[in-house]
Write a protein that holds these residues in place. Structure first.
Motif, PDB file in Angstrom:
ATOM      1  N   HIS A 169      81.288   2.318  91.931  1.00  0.00           N
ATOM      2  CA  HIS A 169      83.198   2.362  91.918  1.00  0.00           C
ATOM      3  C   HIS A 169      84.337   1.626  91.718  1.00  0.00           C
ATOM      4  O   HIS A 169      84.694   1.987  91.050  1.00  0.00           O
ATOM      5  CB  HIS A 169      83.457   2.460  93.402  1.00  0.00           C
ATOM      6  CG  HIS A 169      82.739   4.010  94.058  1.00  0.00           C
ATOM      7  ND1 HIS A 169      82.669   5.311  93.851  1.00  0.00           N
ATOM      8  CD2 HIS A 169      81.661   4.449  94.893  1.00  0.00           C
ATOM      9  CE1 HIS A 169      82.773   6.484  94.656  1.00  0.00           C
ATOM     10  NE2 HIS A 169      81.335   6.320  94.948  1.00  0.00           N
ATOM     11  N   SER A 197      73.048   8.736  94.542  1.00  0.00           N
ATOM     12  CA  SER A 197      74.498   9.954  95.098  1.00  0.00           C
ATOM     13  C   SER A 197      74.949  10.637  93.943  1.00  0.00           C
ATOM     14  O   SER A 197      75.345  10.305  92.902  1.00  0.00           O
ATOM     15  CB  SER A 197      75.410   9.173  94.813  1.00  0.00           C
ATOM     16  OG  SER A 197      76.500   9.369  95.377  1.00  0.00           O
ATOM     17  N   LEU A 218      75.827   1.651  95.215  1.00  0.00           N
ATOM     18  CA  LEU A 218      76.332   2.570  95.671  1.00  0.00           C
ATOM     19  C   LEU A 218      77.919   2.358  95.414  1.00  0.00           C
ATOM     20  O   LEU A 218      79.272   2.117  94.858  1.00  0.00           O
ATOM     21  CB  LEU A 218      76.874   3.646  96.472  1.00  0.00           C
ATOM     22  CG  LEU A 218      77.885   4.875  95.385  1.00  0.00           C
ATOM     23  CD1 LEU A 218      77.225   5.408  94.488  1.00  0.00           C
ATOM     24  CD2 LEU A 218      76.960   6.225  96.917  1.00  0.00           C
ATOM     25  N   TYR A 219      78.856   0.784  95.991  1.00  0.00           N
ATOM     26  CA  TYR A 219      79.737   0.575  96.635  1.00  0.00           C
ATOM     27  C   TYR A 219      80.583  -0.033  95.334  1.00  0.00           C
ATOM     28  O   TYR A 219      81.464  -0.254  95.405  1.00  0.00           O
ATOM     29  CB  TYR A 219      79.562  -0.162  97.633  1.00  0.00           C
ATOM     30  CG  TYR A 219      79.023  -1.144  97.699  1.00  0.00           C
ATOM     31  CD1 TYR A 219      79.764  -2.670  97.515  1.00  0.00           C
ATOM     32  CD2 TYR A 219      77.844  -1.796  98.165  1.00  0.00           C
ATOM     33  CE1 TYR A 219      78.955  -3.866  97.650  1.00  0.00           C
ATOM     34  CE2 TYR A 219      77.392  -3.039  98.130  1.00  0.00           C
ATOM     35  CZ  TYR A 219      77.659  -4.174  97.609  1.00  0.00           C
ATOM     36  OH  TYR A 219      77.433  -4.864  97.342  1.00  0.00           O
ATOM     37  N   SER A 260      76.228  13.445  93.814  1.00  0.00           N
ATOM     38  CA  SER A 260      77.593  13.808  93.612  1.00  0.00           C
ATOM     39  C   SER A 260      78.333  13.200  92.905  1.00  0.00           C
ATOM     40  O   SER A 260      79.140  13.595  92.708  1.00  0.00           O
ATOM     41  CB  SER A 260      77.833  14.362  95.819  1.00  0.00           C
ATOM     42  OG  SER A 260      77.828  12.336  95.632  1.00  0.00           O
ATOM     43  N   TYR A 261      78.114  11.377  93.013  1.00  0.00           N
ATOM     44  CA  TYR A 261      78.836  10.520  92.294  1.00  0.00           C
ATOM     45  C   TYR A 261      79.022  10.628  90.604  1.00  0.00           C
ATOM     46  O   TYR A 261      79.475  11.133  89.971  1.00  0.00           O
ATOM     47  CB  TYR A 261      78.818   9.450  93.154  1.00  0.00           C
ATOM     48  CG  TYR A 261      79.558   8.245  92.228  1.00  0.00           C
ATOM     49  CD1 TYR A 261      80.829   8.707  92.106  1.00  0.00           C
ATOM     50  CD2 TYR A 261      78.297   7.094  91.984  1.00  0.00           C
ATOM     51  CE1 TYR A 261      81.713   7.814  91.464  1.00  0.00           C
ATOM     52  CE2 TYR A 261      79.600   6.811  91.608  1.00  0.00           C
ATOM     53  CZ  TYR A 261      81.339   6.679  91.282  1.00  0.00           C
ATOM     54  OH  TYR A 261      82.179   5.470  90.202  1.00  0.00           O
ATOM     55  N   THR A 262      77.331  11.131  90.427  1.00  0.00           N
ATOM     56  CA  THR A 262      76.459  11.908  89.421  1.00  0.00           C
ATOM     57  C   THR A 262      77.627  12.141  88.997  1.00  0.00           C
ATOM     58  O   THR A 262      78.023  12.464  87.573  1.00  0.00           O
ATOM     59  CB  THR A 262      75.628  11.702  89.121  1.00  0.00           C
ATOM     60  OG1 THR A 262      74.935  10.499  89.773  1.00  0.00           O
ATOM     61  CG2 THR A 262      74.781  11.508  87.981  1.00  0.00           C
ATOM     62  N   ALA A 289      74.590   5.767  88.685  1.00  0.00           N
ATOM     63  CA  ALA A 289      74.925   6.080  89.931  1.00  0.00           C
ATOM     64  C   ALA A 289      74.010   6.956  90.409  1.00  0.00           C
ATOM     65  O   ALA A 289      73.533   7.267  91.260  1.00  0.00           O
ATOM     66  CB  ALA A 289      76.549   6.838  89.676  1.00  0.00           C
ATOM     67  N   CYS A 290      72.906   7.534  89.373  1.00  0.00           N
ATOM     68  CA  CYS A 290      71.907   8.511  89.460  1.00  0.00           C
ATOM     69  C   CYS A 290      70.742   7.980  90.333  1.00  0.00           C
ATOM     70  O   CYS A 290      70.364   7.964  91.129  1.00  0.00           O
ATOM     71  CB  CYS A 290      71.053   8.886  88.221  1.00  0.00           C
ATOM     72  SG  CYS A 290      69.638  10.015  88.845  1.00  0.00           S
TER      73      CYS A 290
END
Length: 594
Positions: free
Chosen positions: A38, A68, A34-35, A70-72, A63-64
């Motif tokens: 971004h 995450s 994830l990091y 929420s990010y997706t 992302a999925c």
């Protein structure tokens, strides 16, 4: 849209050809972290690729995969006019994780509202999510969309629909879809067989498996997991052995799932030694496999071996879960290992920091009750579960009161139980028996009148036996079998020999208002006795007799079968509702502690 391969679908979508840019390479390097995603996302925007659907689709999938949602969802909402490829990729990604299945339905609903045309890949993914969520109502809506968009005969979609309806218990529609598939893949066969097995139709599952073999479709590991489970349910030992032979003969990988299924099959058919052979041959054994073997020892009367295997599991570095503790505590209860059981129960909190559940409390009460420690068992209930103890805990206490003829305490426990489950006929039956054993026939009449008033009926008992890979079912006094006369004549002779050898009917096992002669007649033709007589008639000398009983075996049948095993020189294995009984040369593996 044509139902071509995934690669063809990608190639036809020219806007989604991935650009040869550093951003795409960065995405590949980032992976589902994830990091890093971004950072790459920021780079994509700065580099001018912020509206590239191909890059955003790849970013969404990663992302999925990173977990995450929420990010997706944030990325998705920023995409202008998402098309079929992006929606399908997102629906497929979220369908892969059970935790995200609900979002698969969310993105599908957005796709429908956006008037974007789905593909067969869209449908297989969203149907899978409906199945994982047991969302039958949503699944039926999607099935309607399948028909509207012309994918009703797509074999992959059909297989997914069979799995959906099977998992949701709608076997009628599952079979309707299955029967319409022109070229059935192994996935379709497995889905239908699994649907039958998981919904309690073991006989139908095995029947469909036989039909699959006739069509020439080669079974795989998933097929055998379902078939072995069906064999375990029915006690179909011969077919289970055939499956084991096929696995070995065809070099199938004995993975932990298939290996555990074999263990369960042998255990449920009463062959603990074969189960242990499979267990020892497994290259990988997780806590589920260990628990299955521990449970097998316990239910077959080998309590000490169950406890030793539990400690061996710990020495191998595996931590028990709540189900493991249920298995080992149950083994202690059936073997009378009270001190060991107390220590294990205490260790749940003290050593493993788990919270004992209802099942663990049931095991402890059962263990103490069987050992005659009724006061300790009842005090445990009052001190540890003072408010509204679960009916299963009270049932265990009530059974102990009946076993040790503590009628006053039994009546007290039964009243609490009836208050908790007033519509359960089993509670009335055992309370009636307790009053009858205490000679309180006025109370027996009151209890039975209450049953009549509430229209409650005792569950009908039956026994099954497998002969020549065919399962036969018998009920008490059953005369539906084509060889009824021969079975009854043989059983009468058998029971006469038992009486000559010292067998005395345990007439407490039948209704107390019957006359003594009527009781003996009722006892003689219990379902397990009929099944055993049929088995002795139809199998060669030395072949073990295996019986499956849907209820707990009565005391009279337990006594009679000990005599029958000695007279016939046969091993007789009875699996009742609670455990196994291995009868051999006039004794039982439970040592009459059951």
């Amino acid at each position: 849209m044509e139902t071509d391969s995934w690669h063809t679908f990608m190639e036809t979508k020219q806007p989604h050809k991935l650009p040869h840019s550093p951003a795409y390479n960065f995405l590949l390097q980032a992976g589902p972290r994830l990091y890093l995603l971004h950072q790459v996302h920021a780079h994509i925007i700065v580099s001018g690729y912020g509206h590239s659907r191909s890059l955003l689709t790849k970013l969404l999938n990663l992302a999925c995969a990173a977990g995450s949602i929420s990010y997706t969802r944030q990325i998705f909402l920023a995409v202008p006019n998402p098309d079929s490829f992006l929606f399908t990729s997102l629906i497929k990604s979220t369908s892969k994780s059970h935790n995200f299945s609900i979002y698969s339905l969310y993105f599908y609903s957005r796709m429908v509202l956006s008037n974007v045309l789905p593909s067969n890949y869209t449908f297989t993914s969203v149907i899978k999510s409906c199945a994982d969520l047991s969302a039958l109502k949503h699944g039926r809506v999607v099935h309607g969309h399948v028909l509207v968009h012309g994918f009703g005969m797509d074999v992959y979609v059909q297989a997914a629909l069979v799995a959906l309806y099977g998992k949701c218990g709608d076997l009628i529609n599952a079979r309707k879809v299955f029967d319409k598939i022109h070229e059935r893949s192994i996935v379709a066969w497995n889905s239908m067989i699994s649907g039958y097995e998981q919904n309690g139709f073991a006989k139908e599952a095995i029947g469909l498996f036989d039909r699959m073999k006739e069509t020439g479709v080669e079974p795989d590991s998933a097929t055998f997991v379902s078939v072995l489970s069906a064999c375990a349910h029915l006690g179909a030992f011969s077919l289970g052995c055939w499956v084991h032979g096929y696995i070995v003969g065809n070099g199938l990988d004995l993975n932990v799932v298939l290996g555990t299924s074999l263990i369960n099959m042998y255990i449920r058919c009463g062959n603990v030694s074969k189960a242990r052979e499979v267990f020892d041959s497994m290259k990988e054994r997780n806590v589920v496999a260990w628990t299955a073997m521990i449970s097998g020892y316990g239910t077959n009367g080998y309590g000490s071996q169950a406890v030793e295997l539990f400690h061996e599991m710990r020495r191998n570095g595996l931590f028990p879960n709540s189900i493991t503790f249920v298995a080992v505590l149950s083994a202690c209860a059936h073997a009378g290992l009270v001190n060991e059981g107390r220590r294990l129960f205490a260790s749940i909190r003290e050593e493993y920091h788990l919270v004992p559940g209802v099942e663990h409390h049931v095991c402890l009460v059962d263990m103490l009750g069987r050992a005659g420690l009724l006061d300790e068992a009842y005090n445990f209930i009052k001190e540890e579960i003072p408010e509204n103890p679960a009916p299963a805990i009270l049932t265990a206490m009530l059974g102990a009161c009946k076993m040790h003829k503590n009628f006053d305490l039994g009546a007290q426990v039964a009243e609490h139980l009836l208050a908790a489950e007033p519509e359960n006929p089993a509670h009335y039956v055992i309370l009636s028996n307790i009053y009858a054993l205490a000679g309180r026939m006025d109370q027996v009449e009151i209890v039975r009148n209450n049953m009549i008033r509430k229209c409650l009926k005792k569950q009908v008992g039956y026994s099954t036996i497998e002969v020549d890979q065919k399962t036969y079912l018998f009920s008490m006094g059953d005369k539906s079998h084509s060889e009824t006369n021969a079975i009854y004549h043989y059983l009468d002779e058998l029971m006469w020999k038992c009486s000559e050898a010292g067998y005395v009917p345990v007439s407490d096992s039948v209704m107390h208002e019957l006359e003594e002669e009527e009781r003996e007649y009722a006892l003689r033709y219990h379902s397990e006795k009929l099944a055993i007589a049929f088995g002795l008639l139809k199998t060669s000398h030395g072949t073990p007799i295996r019986i499956v009983k849907n209820l707990r075996m009565c005391e009279d049948c337990h006594s009679a079968i000990k005599f029958i095993s000695a007279i016939s020189s046969r091993e007789i294995i009875v699996r009742d509702k609670l455990r196994f009984h291995h009868f051999k040369v006039g004794s039982c593996s439970c040592l009459d502690y059951w």
